[in-house]
Motif scaffolding. Sequence first.
Motif, PDB file in Angstrom:
ATOM      1  N   TYR A 253      -3.417   6.165   4.908  1.00  0.00           N
ATOM      2  CA  TYR A 253      -3.312   4.812   4.652  1.00  0.00           C
ATOM      3  C   TYR A 253      -4.506   4.217   5.127  1.00  0.00           C
ATOM      4  N   PRO A 254      -4.858   2.983   4.524  1.00  0.00           N
ATOM      5  CA  PRO A 254      -6.229   2.659   5.033  1.00  0.00           C
ATOM      6  C   PRO A 254      -6.498   2.059   6.602  1.00  0.00           C
TER       7      PRO A 254
ATOM      8  N   CYS B 282       0.799  -1.089   0.091  1.00  0.00           N
ATOM      9  CA  CYS B 282      -0.049   0.069  -0.009  1.00  0.00           C
ATOM     10  C   CYS B 282       0.804   1.123  -0.053  1.00  0.00           C
ATOM     11  N   THR B 283       0.633   2.133  -0.909  1.00  0.00           N
ATOM     12  CA  THR B 283       1.424   3.403  -0.975  1.00  0.00           C
ATOM     13  C   THR B 283       0.285   4.549  -0.397  1.00  0.00           C
ATOM     14  N   GLY B 284      -0.771   4.293  -0.005  1.00  0.00           N
ATOM     15  CA  GLY B 284      -1.564   5.284   0.362  1.00  0.00           C
ATOM     16  C   GLY B 284      -2.248   6.274  -0.510  1.00  0.00           C
ATOM     17  N   HIS B 285      -2.792   5.889  -1.672  1.00  0.00           N
ATOM     18  CA  HIS B 285      -3.337   6.295  -2.681  1.00  0.00           C
ATOM     19  C   HIS B 285      -4.824   6.823  -2.190  1.00  0.00           C
ATOM     20  N   GLY B 286      -5.518   5.948  -1.181  1.00  0.00           N
ATOM     21  CA  GLY B 286      -6.737   6.686  -0.671  1.00  0.00           C
ATOM     22  C   GLY B 286      -7.892   6.314  -1.394  1.00  0.00           C
ATOM     23  N   LEU B 287      -7.897   5.604  -2.634  1.00  0.00           N
ATOM     24  CA  LEU B 287      -9.087   5.417  -3.567  1.00  0.00           C
ATOM     25  C   LEU B 287      -9.918   4.669  -2.801  1.00  0.00           C
ATOM     26  N   CYS B 288      -9.506   3.511  -2.053  1.00  0.00           N
ATOM     27  CA  CYS B 288     -10.231   2.628  -1.476  1.00  0.00           C
ATOM     28  C   CYS B 288     -11.241   3.293  -0.451  1.00  0.00           C
ATOM     29  N   ALA B 289     -10.788   4.118   0.379  1.00  0.00           N
ATOM     30  CA  ALA B 289     -11.788   4.866   1.282  1.00  0.00           C
ATOM     31  C   ALA B 289     -12.547   5.588   0.509  1.00  0.00           C
ATOM     32  N   GLU B 290     -12.375   6.198  -0.540  1.00  0.00           N
ATOM     33  CA  GLU B 290     -13.362   7.059  -1.382  1.00  0.00           C
ATOM     34  C   GLU B 290     -14.405   6.163  -1.983  1.00  0.00           C
ATOM     35  N   LEU B 291     -14.013   4.948  -2.483  1.00  0.00           N
ATOM     36  CA  LEU B 291     -15.079   4.142  -3.122  1.00  0.00           C
ATOM     37  C   LEU B 291     -15.852   3.174  -1.952  1.00  0.00           C
ATOM     38  N   LEU B 292     -15.369   3.105  -0.856  1.00  0.00           N
ATOM     39  CA  LEU B 292     -16.065   2.064   0.020  1.00  0.00           C
ATOM     40  C   LEU B 292     -15.916   2.847   1.651  1.00  0.00           C
ATOM     41  N   PRO B 293     -16.530   4.045   1.850  1.00  0.00           N
ATOM     42  CA  PRO B 293     -16.190   4.593   3.097  1.00  0.00           C
ATOM     43  C   PRO B 293     -16.954   4.045   4.060  1.00  0.00           C
ATOM     44  N   GLU B 294     -17.977   3.180   3.722  1.00  0.00           N
ATOM     45  CA  GLU B 294     -18.444   2.293   4.988  1.00  0.00           C
ATOM     46  C   GLU B 294     -17.892   1.187   5.698  1.00  0.00           C
ATOM     47  N   ALA B 295     -16.637   0.676   4.988  1.00  0.00           N
ATOM     48  CA  ALA B 295     -15.577  -0.102   5.724  1.00  0.00           C
ATOM     49  C   ALA B 295     -14.380   0.268   5.600  1.00  0.00           C
ATOM     50  N   ILE B 296     -13.892   1.528   4.862  1.00  0.00           N
ATOM     51  CA  ILE B 296     -12.447   1.769   4.819  1.00  0.00           C
ATOM     52  C   ILE B 296     -12.387   3.438   5.283  1.00  0.00           C
ATOM     53  N   ALA B 297     -11.532   3.588   6.326  1.00  0.00           N
ATOM     54  CA  ALA B 297     -11.004   5.004   6.778  1.00  0.00           C
ATOM     55  C   ALA B 297      -9.864   5.216   6.486  1.00  0.00           C
ATOM     56  N   LEU B 298      -9.233   6.324   6.483  1.00  0.00           N
ATOM     57  CA  LEU B 298      -7.861   6.588   6.261  1.00  0.00           C
ATOM     58  C   LEU B 298      -6.909   7.331   7.485  1.00  0.00           C
TER      59      LEU B 298
ATOM     60  N   ARG C 255     -15.263  -6.303  -3.745  1.00  0.00           N
ATOM     61  CA  ARG C 255     -14.420  -6.756  -4.705  1.00  0.00           C
ATOM     62  C   ARG C 255     -13.991  -6.028  -5.632  1.00  0.00           C
ATOM     63  N   SER C 256     -14.914  -4.964  -6.042  1.00  0.00           N
ATOM     64  CA  SER C 256     -14.484  -4.018  -7.087  1.00  0.00           C
ATOM     65  C   SER C 256     -13.531  -2.989  -6.706  1.00  0.00           C
ATOM     66  N   VAL C 257     -13.600  -2.662  -5.497  1.00  0.00           N
ATOM     67  CA  VAL C 257     -12.800  -1.701  -4.972  1.00  0.00           C
ATOM     68  C   VAL C 257     -11.480  -2.280  -4.815  1.00  0.00           C
ATOM     69  N   ALA C 258     -11.222  -3.780  -4.554  1.00  0.00           N
ATOM     70  CA  ALA C 258     -10.108  -4.435  -4.205  1.00  0.00           C
ATOM     71  C   ALA C 258      -9.339  -4.623  -5.388  1.00  0.00           C
ATOM     72  N   ALA C 259     -10.208  -4.604  -6.746  1.00  0.00           N
ATOM     73  CA  ALA C 259      -9.757  -4.748  -7.998  1.00  0.00           C
ATOM     74  C   ALA C 259      -9.215  -3.514  -8.673  1.00  0.00           C
ATOM     75  N   THR C 260      -9.767  -2.478  -7.990  1.00  0.00           N
ATOM     76  CA  THR C 260      -9.047  -1.097  -8.593  1.00  0.00           C
ATOM     77  C   THR C 260      -7.927  -0.466  -7.863  1.00  0.00           C
ATOM     78  N   CYS C 261      -7.648  -1.117  -6.602  1.00  0.00           N
ATOM     79  CA  CYS C 261      -6.341  -0.913  -5.976  1.00  0.00           C
ATOM     80  C   CYS C 261      -5.256  -0.529  -6.971  1.00  0.00           C
ATOM     81  N   PRO C 262      -4.746   0.748  -7.010  1.00  0.00           N
ATOM     82  CA  PRO C 262      -3.349   0.870  -7.823  1.00  0.00           C
ATOM     83  C   PRO C 262      -2.587  -0.175  -7.574  1.00  0.00           C
ATOM     84  N   THR C 263      -2.020  -0.375  -6.562  1.00  0.00           N
ATOM     85  CA  THR C 263      -1.145  -1.217  -6.142  1.00  0.00           C
ATOM     86  C   THR C 263      -1.363  -2.858  -5.705  1.00  0.00           C
TER      87      THR C 263
END
Length: 74
Positions: free
Chosen positions: A32-33, A11-27, A49-57
């Motif tokens: 960092y998630p 993880c490099t801390g892009h933060g995309l995951c928290a934007e796409l799934l705020p119900e389960a991920i905060a920064l 599943r979609s958010v995990a697939a879009t994680c840049p790293t």
Amino acid sequence: MTRLAVDPIACTGHGLCAELLPEAIALDEWGYPLLADGELPRELLRRARSVAATCPTRALRLVQTAARSAATDA
């Protein structure tokens, strides 16, 4: 049980995951998630599943864990 997991090395801390799934991920304060504890609610699995697939790293993934039994808790 399905839950989220993050590879802290990848993880490099892009933060995309928290934007796409705020119900389960905060920064955290560094971007960092911070994952919600426990099992993902069934209604979030598809989006998770979609958010995990879009994680840049590819640091975010879904993992299957065995349900805890009452015998192991005693």
